[in-house]
Design a protein around this motif. Structure first.
Motif, PDB file in Angstrom:
ATOM      1  N   ARG A  90      43.597  39.128  35.227  1.00 24.65           N
ATOM      2  CA  ARG A  90      43.640  38.410  33.895  1.00 24.65           C
ATOM      3  C   ARG A  90      44.000  39.228  32.577  1.00 24.65           C
ATOM      4  O   ARG A  90      43.622  38.959  31.468  1.00 24.65           O
ATOM      5  CB  ARG A  90      42.411  37.632  33.546  1.00 24.65           C
ATOM      6  N   ASP A  98      43.927  45.084  27.001  1.00 24.75           N
ATOM      7  CA  ASP A  98      43.627  45.016  28.151  1.00 24.75           C
ATOM      8  C   ASP A  98      43.962  45.879  29.087  1.00 24.75           C
ATOM      9  O   ASP A  98      43.092  46.336  29.987  1.00 24.75           O
ATOM     10  CB  ASP A  98      44.148  43.537  28.538  1.00 24.75           C
ATOM     11  N   GLY A 100      31.703  36.466  28.343  1.00 26.10           N
ATOM     12  CA  GLY A 100      32.412  37.137  29.386  1.00 26.10           C
ATOM     13  C   GLY A 100      32.100  38.708  29.390  1.00 26.10           C
ATOM     14  O   GLY A 100      32.892  39.603  29.754  1.00 26.10           O
ATOM     15  N   GLU A 117      34.947  32.989  27.775  1.00 23.84           N
ATOM     16  CA  GLU A 117      34.936  34.141  26.839  1.00 23.84           C
ATOM     17  C   GLU A 117      35.984  34.113  25.453  1.00 23.84           C
ATOM     18  O   GLU A 117      37.224  33.983  25.950  1.00 23.84           O
ATOM     19  CB  GLU A 117      35.129  35.604  27.744  1.00 23.84           C
ATOM     20  N   ARG A 132      37.665  31.325  32.055  1.00 24.87           N
ATOM     21  CA  ARG A 132      38.557  31.285  31.089  1.00 24.87           C
ATOM     22  C   ARG A 132      38.457  32.313  30.060  1.00 24.87           C
ATOM     23  O   ARG A 132      37.052  32.279  29.344  1.00 24.87           O
ATOM     24  CB  ARG A 132      38.506  29.940  30.444  1.00 24.87           C
ATOM     25  N   THR A 133      39.353  33.179  29.936  1.00 29.93           N
ATOM     26  CA  THR A 133      39.347  34.203  28.774  1.00 29.93           C
ATOM     27  C   THR A 133      39.858  33.555  27.459  1.00 29.93           C
ATOM     28  O   THR A 133      40.737  32.353  27.796  1.00 29.93           O
ATOM     29  CB  THR A 133      39.832  35.515  29.085  1.00 29.93           C
ATOM     30  N   ARG A 134      39.780  34.175  26.267  1.00 37.95           N
ATOM     31  CA  ARG A 134      40.519  33.693  25.015  1.00 37.95           C
ATOM     32  C   ARG A 134      40.279  32.042  24.946  1.00 37.95           C
ATOM     33  O   ARG A 134      41.000  31.394  24.508  1.00 37.95           O
ATOM     34  CB  ARG A 134      42.013  34.011  25.092  1.00 37.95           C
ATOM     35  N   SER A 151      35.014  43.066  26.027  1.00 38.91           N
ATOM     36  CA  SER A 151      35.776  43.141  24.784  1.00 38.91           C
ATOM     37  C   SER A 151      34.909  44.067  23.757  1.00 38.91           C
ATOM     38  O   SER A 151      35.641  44.679  23.092  1.00 38.91           O
ATOM     39  CB  SER A 151      36.547  42.025  24.137  1.00 38.91           C
ATOM     40  N   ASP A 206      37.235  36.410  23.901  1.00 44.99           N
ATOM     41  CA  ASP A 206      38.363  37.464  23.740  1.00 44.99           C
ATOM     42  C   ASP A 206      38.516  37.671  25.308  1.00 44.99           C
ATOM     43  O   ASP A 206      38.645  36.730  25.913  1.00 44.99           O
ATOM     44  CB  ASP A 206      38.001  38.617  23.080  1.00 44.99           C
ATOM     45  N   ASP A 207      38.859  39.255  25.771  1.00 47.65           N
ATOM     46  CA  ASP A 207      39.245  39.421  26.916  1.00 47.65           C
ATOM     47  C   ASP A 207      37.783  39.831  27.733  1.00 47.65           C
ATOM     48  O   ASP A 207      36.583  40.073  26.798  1.00 47.65           O
ATOM     49  CB  ASP A 207      39.878  40.757  26.967  1.00 47.65           C
ATOM     50  N   PHE A 208      37.478  39.695  28.926  1.00 43.19           N
ATOM     51  CA  PHE A 208      36.334  40.404  29.557  1.00 43.19           C
ATOM     52  C   PHE A 208      35.787  41.853  29.048  1.00 43.19           C
ATOM     53  O   PHE A 208      36.591  42.613  28.536  1.00 43.19           O
ATOM     54  CB  PHE A 208      36.723  40.693  30.933  1.00 43.19           C
TER      55      PHE A 208
END
Length: 505
Positions: free
Chosen positions: A469, A475, A16, A38, A175-177, A44, A40-42
């Protein structure tokens, strides 16, 4: 056992960052069913650790990267059009020092920079006399002349988020994380096990095409998770930046040549600060969380102190960040000379389900990289429309209307007189036309909800959690609102409590 969701998508994108988000957006807009995961977060990692420039890469001309520079300059013009709220022009000042590069070389490089892309809307380069120009005022007098040229600035992590959220709006499952655990070819498609990092639950997804946009993890994904061998590799290079209190007046940035032929930027940052970077340090450890070293801090401080009246010391540093750049390994001995171009590699031997891996790349060329990736994948995915569409379609919030950013800012200020000028500027600069979605029906400052310092309010947090998100304080502060340098530790603690309380509802 992982739960089988019984679903087959046309494309599963792993990663991501900017390349993964850009490919997902382009593909779903061309008619493909797309999932992106992804871990982690976008943004990251690499995509939020850049020097935050949309640029052709003036110094790449020295390594004869003419194709890359031309493509990047063309993309610079496009990105300024499709994301004018988070990308804007910036003037760069290049002091001339004969010990670094001869004047003729700089003039020739700037001439090429002005003309390689053809049509250019930004001001062209010119010579500058620092004894008479205001941009010479902060300099220490060792350089009396230099050059000025144009490039662009980007809120890098927001560029990633906006691409991802536009993909979601067009139907992508993002989908993150969520990490890819393993992948294998089964019955002509990829069978991929993914894991929700929050609770450890796993499921199996089937995909006709797998895209490896793992950045620093691209080789590991190939080797350890997909069990595929390749002769292409990434070369990991750590780049670090420091932030200090604002060093000079004006909106111009400075590009400074060092005796080792490397260049360092000094750039206005978040109104009150100056961003200084970057370094190029070979990285042989695992990618992930990386930190600047004391040696890098000293190097950056010495680099700018060589030019400015007021020296910068390590004690002046208020924040630093570092990231690992996954450059395509072209066997260059010098980390600074490693190509910033990208290589797209498809593994589809004997008619098997294809896997596209991305080696290298830079944030400026992400959109064109996505187009190239889909061109390579069209033979395997007939559902993909041949027509590219992202060159002229604005990203969320980019439809600023008459007068561009200034016009949008004036209209927003008139509509929200209960906010102060700094809030007006920051909300439009971060969210563009979506700023009014944050304000909603608020008619007073009190209606914006709890304040977390620096003009950050509960309504903005709600928007970021509902529409972008955001799940953690990091974040919100560092990759969405860009308020990390403007709030206190106590503010951040209250924000954390607010986020947790909201998630528990």
């Amino acid at each position: 056992m992982p739960r089988d969701n019984g679903k087959t998508v046309d494309m599963l994108v792993v990663g991501g960052g900017i390349n993964g988000a850009g490919i997902a957006r382009d593909a779903v807009g061309r008619g493909a069913s797309v999932m992106l995961v992804e871990q982690d977060d976008f943004a990251s990692h690499t995509s939020s650790a850049s020097t935050k420039l949309i640029h052709g890469g003036l110094r790449y001309l020295e390594y004869y990267e003419f194709r890359l520079v031309r493509e990047a300059l063309i993309e610079r013009e496009r990105l300024l059009r499709i994301a004018p709220h988070i990308i804007w022009p910036m003037r760069f000042i290049l002091p001339y020092t004969p010990q670094a590069r001869p004047a003729w070389m700089l003039r020739m490089g700037l001439f090429l920079y002005d003309h390689l892309a053809g049509r250019m809307t930004l001001p062209k380069s010119k010579s500058v006399n620092f004894t008479t120009s205001p941009v010479g005022a902060p300099l220490n007098g060792n350089c009396v002349k230099g050059f000025a040229y144009s490039d662009g600035w980007v809120q890098d992590s927001r560029l990633v988020v906006l691409n991802a959220m536009d993909a979601v709006a067009r139907g992508a499952d993002v989908r993150t994380r969520t990490r890819m655990v393993s992948a294998q070819r089964t019955d002509g498609v990829w069978s991929v096990v993914i894991e929700n990092v929050r609770d450890g639950s796993r499921e199996t997804v089937r995909a006709r095409v797998l895209v490896n946009a793992g950045g620093p993890w691209v080789s590991e994904i190939l080797r350890d998770r997909a069990r595929i061998q390749t002769d292409k590799h990434v070369r990991l290079v750590k780049g670090s930046h420091i932030v200090v209190p604002r060093m000079f007046d004006g909106e111009q940035a400075y590009i400074l040549q060092n005796p080792d032929k490397r260049i360092v930027f000094a750039i206005p940052y978040e109104q009150k600060f100056t961003l200084i970077g970057t370094t190029d340090v070979p990285w042989t450890q695992a990618p992930g969380r990386v930190e600047i070293s004391p040696e890098e801090i000293r190097y950056l401080c010495e680099s700018v102190s060589r030019y400015f009246k007021k020296p910068v010391t390590p004690d002046d540093v208020v924040w630093s960040y570092a990231g690992v750049r996954p450059l395509y390994d072209d066997a260059s001995k010098n980390a600074s000379a490693v190509t910033r171009d990208y290589v797209l590699d498809i593994d589809a031997a004997n008619g098997q389900a294809p896997l596209l891996s991305i080696f290298g790349g830079k944030i400026t060329t992400y959109r064109r990289l996505a187009e190239h990736a889909l061109e390579k994948l069209r033979p395997f995915l007939p559902v993909l429309s041949a027509a590219g569409w992202t060159a002229d379609r604005v990203l969320p919030g980019g439809d600023l209307g008459a007068g561009g950013f200034d016009g949008a800012l004036a209209r927003f200020a008139r509509a929200t007189p209960f906010l102060d000028a700094s809030q007006h500027w920051r909300l439009v600069r971060n969210y563009g036309s979506c700023a009014m979605d944050i304000v909603g029906d608020a008619k007073s400052a009190e209606d914006m909800g709890e304040s977390f310092g620096g003009g950050l309010t509960a309504r903005e947090i709600d928007y970021l959690m509902d529409h972008e998100r955001a799940e953690t304080v990091e974040d919100v502060l560092w990759r969405r609102s860009r308020m990390g340098l403007h709030v206190t530790d106590e503010d951040a603690a209250r924000l954390d409590a607010y986020i947790r309380q909201r998630q528990a509802r």
